[in-house]
Design a protein around this motif. Sequence first.
Motif, PDB file in Angstrom:
ATOM      1  N   ARG A 183     -68.100  10.766  19.563  1.00  0.00           N
ATOM      2  CA  ARG A 183     -67.858  10.107  18.351  1.00  0.00           C
ATOM      3  C   ARG A 183     -68.665   9.018  18.032  1.00  0.00           C
ATOM      4  O   ARG A 183     -68.950   8.571  17.059  1.00  0.00           O
ATOM      5  CB  ARG A 183     -66.315   9.460  18.832  1.00  0.00           C
ATOM      6  CG  ARG A 183     -65.242  10.483  18.731  1.00  0.00           C
ATOM      7  CD  ARG A 183     -63.950   9.909  18.847  1.00  0.00           C
ATOM      8  NE  ARG A 183     -63.412   8.999  19.685  1.00  0.00           N
ATOM      9  CZ  ARG A 183     -62.557   9.382  20.700  1.00  0.00           C
ATOM     10  NH1 ARG A 183     -61.932  10.706  20.666  1.00  0.00           N
ATOM     11  NH2 ARG A 183     -62.097   8.546  21.856  1.00  0.00           N
ATOM     12  N   ARG A 201     -70.760   8.638  14.490  1.00  0.00           N
ATOM     13  CA  ARG A 201     -70.577   7.775  13.992  1.00  0.00           C
ATOM     14  C   ARG A 201     -71.981   7.139  13.354  1.00  0.00           C
ATOM     15  O   ARG A 201     -72.501   6.596  12.349  1.00  0.00           O
ATOM     16  CB  ARG A 201     -69.752   6.516  14.709  1.00  0.00           C
ATOM     17  CG  ARG A 201     -69.541   5.320  13.826  1.00  0.00           C
ATOM     18  CD  ARG A 201     -68.884   4.255  14.526  1.00  0.00           C
ATOM     19  NE  ARG A 201     -67.707   4.681  15.138  1.00  0.00           N
ATOM     20  CZ  ARG A 201     -66.412   4.661  14.355  1.00  0.00           C
ATOM     21  NH1 ARG A 201     -66.366   4.207  13.186  1.00  0.00           N
ATOM     22  NH2 ARG A 201     -65.501   5.166  15.101  1.00  0.00           N
ATOM     23  N   THR A 251     -65.164   8.600   8.989  1.00  0.00           N
ATOM     24  CA  THR A 251     -63.944   8.799   9.552  1.00  0.00           C
ATOM     25  C   THR A 251     -63.442  10.319   9.815  1.00  0.00           C
ATOM     26  O   THR A 251     -63.064  10.499  10.987  1.00  0.00           O
ATOM     27  CB  THR A 251     -62.879   7.944   9.220  1.00  0.00           C
ATOM     28  OG1 THR A 251     -63.096   6.396   8.726  1.00  0.00           O
ATOM     29  CG2 THR A 251     -61.655   7.728   9.985  1.00  0.00           C
ATOM     30  N   LYS A 252     -63.547  10.915   8.688  1.00  0.00           N
ATOM     31  CA  LYS A 252     -63.259  12.152   8.534  1.00  0.00           C
ATOM     32  C   LYS A 252     -64.126  13.102   9.769  1.00  0.00           C
ATOM     33  O   LYS A 252     -63.625  14.007  10.436  1.00  0.00           O
ATOM     34  CB  LYS A 252     -63.309  12.936   7.235  1.00  0.00           C
ATOM     35  CG  LYS A 252     -62.352  12.593   6.306  1.00  0.00           C
ATOM     36  CD  LYS A 252     -62.313  13.031   5.098  1.00  0.00           C
ATOM     37  CE  LYS A 252     -61.192  12.482   3.998  1.00  0.00           C
ATOM     38  NZ  LYS A 252     -61.216  13.008   2.773  1.00  0.00           N
ATOM     39  N   ILE A 272     -66.051  12.126  12.163  1.00  0.00           N
ATOM     40  CA  ILE A 272     -66.044  11.616  13.491  1.00  0.00           C
ATOM     41  C   ILE A 272     -64.522  12.186  14.176  1.00  0.00           C
ATOM     42  O   ILE A 272     -64.661  12.613  15.278  1.00  0.00           O
ATOM     43  CB  ILE A 272     -65.849  10.154  13.470  1.00  0.00           C
ATOM     44  CG1 ILE A 272     -67.316   9.759  12.888  1.00  0.00           C
ATOM     45  CG2 ILE A 272     -65.325   9.741  14.819  1.00  0.00           C
ATOM     46  CD1 ILE A 272     -67.105   7.895  12.828  1.00  0.00           C
ATOM     47  N   THR A 273     -63.666  12.056  13.209  1.00  0.00           N
ATOM     48  CA  THR A 273     -62.457  12.726  13.811  1.00  0.00           C
ATOM     49  C   THR A 273     -62.399  14.213  13.928  1.00  0.00           C
ATOM     50  O   THR A 273     -61.978  14.880  15.084  1.00  0.00           O
ATOM     51  CB  THR A 273     -61.174  12.578  13.041  1.00  0.00           C
ATOM     52  OG1 THR A 273     -61.457  10.911  12.392  1.00  0.00           O
ATOM     53  CG2 THR A 273     -59.752  12.924  13.385  1.00  0.00           C
ATOM     54  N   SER A 285     -64.397  14.973  17.019  1.00  0.00           N
ATOM     55  CA  SER A 285     -63.481  14.641  18.073  1.00  0.00           C
ATOM     56  C   SER A 285     -62.662  15.744  18.549  1.00  0.00           C
ATOM     57  O   SER A 285     -62.453  16.136  19.889  1.00  0.00           O
ATOM     58  CB  SER A 285     -62.673  13.543  17.845  1.00  0.00           C
ATOM     59  OG  SER A 285     -61.838  13.097  19.081  1.00  0.00           O
ATOM     60  N   GLU A 286     -61.954  16.191  17.659  1.00  0.00           N
ATOM     61  CA  GLU A 286     -61.120  17.450  17.925  1.00  0.00           C
ATOM     62  C   GLU A 286     -62.056  18.763  18.527  1.00  0.00           C
ATOM     63  O   GLU A 286     -61.904  19.186  19.508  1.00  0.00           O
ATOM     64  CB  GLU A 286     -60.532  18.236  16.706  1.00  0.00           C
ATOM     65  CG  GLU A 286     -59.697  17.273  15.943  1.00  0.00           C
ATOM     66  CD  GLU A 286     -58.573  16.881  16.745  1.00  0.00           C
ATOM     67  OE1 GLU A 286     -58.093  17.503  17.874  1.00  0.00           O
ATOM     68  OE2 GLU A 286     -57.757  15.821  16.551  1.00  0.00           O
ATOM     69  N   ALA A 340     -59.906  20.159  11.691  1.00  0.00           N
ATOM     70  CA  ALA A 340     -61.250  20.063  11.491  1.00  0.00           C
ATOM     71  C   ALA A 340     -61.796  20.531  10.497  1.00  0.00           C
ATOM     72  O   ALA A 340     -62.558  20.146   9.722  1.00  0.00           O
ATOM     73  CB  ALA A 340     -62.015  20.321  13.013  1.00  0.00           C
ATOM     74  N   LEU A 346     -61.236  18.495   7.352  1.00  0.00           N
ATOM     75  CA  LEU A 346     -61.635  17.436   7.140  1.00  0.00           C
ATOM     76  C   LEU A 346     -63.210  17.690   7.092  1.00  0.00           C
ATOM     77  O   LEU A 346     -64.072  16.697   6.830  1.00  0.00           O
ATOM     78  CB  LEU A 346     -61.511  16.704   8.691  1.00  0.00           C
ATOM     79  CG  LEU A 346     -60.305  15.996   8.927  1.00  0.00           C
ATOM     80  CD1 LEU A 346     -59.900  15.548  10.395  1.00  0.00           C
ATOM     81  CD2 LEU A 346     -59.999  14.714   7.920  1.00  0.00           C
TER      82      LEU A 346
END
Lengths: 284, 142
Positions: free
Chosen positions: B27, B31, B45-46, B48-49, B52-53, B116, B119
């Motif tokens: 993450r 970023r 943010t999208k 990164i999220t 993360s998934e 994911a 996003l």
Amino acid sequence: MPSKLASLIEQHESELLDEWLEHQKRALGSAAQRISDGQMRTASQRLLGALRMTLQAHGPEAAAKDPALLQVLDAVSHERVAQGFSPSETAVFVFSLKEALYDRLQKEFGNDAAAFSKETWDVTRLLDNMGLYTFETYQKSRDDIIRRQQQELLELSTPVMELWDGILALPLIGTLDSGRTQIVMQNLLDAVVAKNADLAIIDITGVPTVDTLVAQHLLKTVSAARLMGTDCIISGIRPQIAQTIIHLGVELQGVVTKASLSGAFAYALEHRKMSIVKNSGIAT
Amino acid sequence: MPPSIISETVKNQAVKLNAASDVVMIRQAVRALAVEIGMNLVDQTKIITAASELARNAVIHGGGGDATLEIVRDAANRLGLRLSFEDRGPGIADIQRAMTDGYTTGTGLGLGLGGARRLSSEFHIQSAPEQGTKVTILKWKG
Ligand SMILES: Nc1ncnc2c1ncn2[C@@H]1O[C@H](COP(=O)(O)OP(=O)(O)OP(=O)(O)O)[C@@H](O)[C@H]1O
Ligand SMILES: [Mg+2]
């Protein structure tokens, strides 16, 4: 065959100790100030004694595996970590004994090449193994400390505050992993009981990423509170987080969400049929 | 939608995925790259999220693997991030079912893969039983 090394140590134990201490101090330089001469001497004496006994009992081959010896090395590593020594400064403790032993071997066997090389080889191998072991133990001790600090930090960083009679606030900062959720949930439920709260505001302004795991943990916390008769409001949902949650497909059904903590507090007061009014200026 | 034509990889970074703590690292790394190309906060943010998934899937379901994070450029000089997550785990027999919202073989919400995809600008998954899994996503700036 009795170990030559063992008898060498036995015959010259006190000189060896002094020479070793000299080597240690020289190698450590200013770092030597971190422990007193007495501490250094006690630790060294213990190791030298343990080494002699191990050599007498098991010989140089098996010595590096003797639990009694390893125990002494463990104790030294733990102590050095706590005193703030670096890994290499800790290894110096063992490796400098090699130098002291070489000097002794030179004096004893200097004119018997075969014996000298055999004993030197034994010393090198034994002390290298002991050094490596010390290094590994040092690493483990440090990892333990880091883990403990993380644990302490977890608890530190999850306070529950009472904003108003029966209204709690839980500001979350950082990531919400499984371990943290456990603590957050426990703290919240304890506070719910202690304060007899019927509303809790979970503020996620300080949580940079809300992925499915964080969402799941938030939902779990909300459900647990609800079972105890406490409603939750999730605040601090910034626009980018709101959009991301929608794309993820996470449904925060039945949970009141607010953009800011103040918005959540206003909502909570309203819920209580209370409001904050501006004083009309009459001195009270 | 046909995959975009990438004309250049501007920057390339490899990250190991072995433990949950590596997901945090991913993450932060994503970023930093998103900030470097000047992505707006919502897109940052999208992506990164999404990262993360996929990183967590590789760790939890795939038993660990590798991530490759790239800054890429297309012929029109547009910058974007291409991220791939590869593991040598058990793989996925029925990809369509795995992509279905709410489907999970674990204890999660079953929203990671579908989320994911939504996003990202582009999403590609390659997996077969015993062959491991590789997911690549792409997000263009602006
Ligand atoms: N890298 C992988 N290797 C093997 N199986 C995977 C992998 N990624 C996903 N899967 C399978 O696909 C299913 C759905 O994945 P998805 O990420 O959507 O949900 P999840 O991980 O179960 O829960 P979460 O909502 O927390 O992500 C998983 O339960 C798993 O069975
Ligand atoms: Mg997942």
